[in-house]
Design an enzyme around this catalytic site. Structure first.
Site, short mmCIF file in Angstrom:
data_model
loop_
_atom_site.label_atom_id
_atom_site.label_comp_id
_atom_site.label_asym_id
_atom_site.label_seq_id
_atom_site.Cartn_x
_atom_site.Cartn_y
_atom_site.Cartn_z
NE ARG A 132 -2.11 -1.21 3.37
CZ ARG A 132 -2.15 -1.10 4.56
NH1 ARG A 132 -3.47 -0.40 4.97
NH2 ARG A 132 -1.49 -1.39 5.84
CG ASN A 181 -4.15 -4.33 3.36
OD1 ASN A 181 -3.41 -4.01 2.43
ND2 ASN A 181 -3.41 -4.22 4.65
#
Length: 94
Positions: free
Chosen positions: A18, A36
């Site tokens: 990320r 996520n």
């Protein structure tokens, strides 16, 4: 300018995916977000110039060094840019 939803699967959580995607998006001047997913995937929505979106999608197939990307699903969205953050953000797991 396109808006795309990406769903990245493989070993993509717990490897800095990320943060790396957010950095790659900011370098390209893209707007959007990344998070996520509870199923172990990473989801992102990106908006910007077509060449920059294409470059980020190509990056998504590689990811950071510790990632092992199995697949990247890309879906064009009709989302208006006003629905996206002014920059790029990391959102909570969904």
């Amino acid at each position: 300018m396109p808006t795309l939803q990406l769903r990245i699967t493989g070993r993509v959580q717990g490897v800095g995916y990320r943060a790396s995607l957010m950095e790659a998006a900011l370098v390209r001047g893209l707007r959007g977000w990344v998070r996520n997913r509870r199923d172990g995937s990473v989801e992102a929505v990106i908006h910007g110039a077509a060449d920059d979106c294409d470059a980020l999608v190509a990056w998504a197939y590689r990811g950071p060094p510790a990632a092992r990307v199995a697949a990247v699903a890309v879906v064009p969205l009709d989302a208006a840019p006003a629905e996206l953050p002014p920059g790029f953000e990391c959102r909570p797991t969904a």
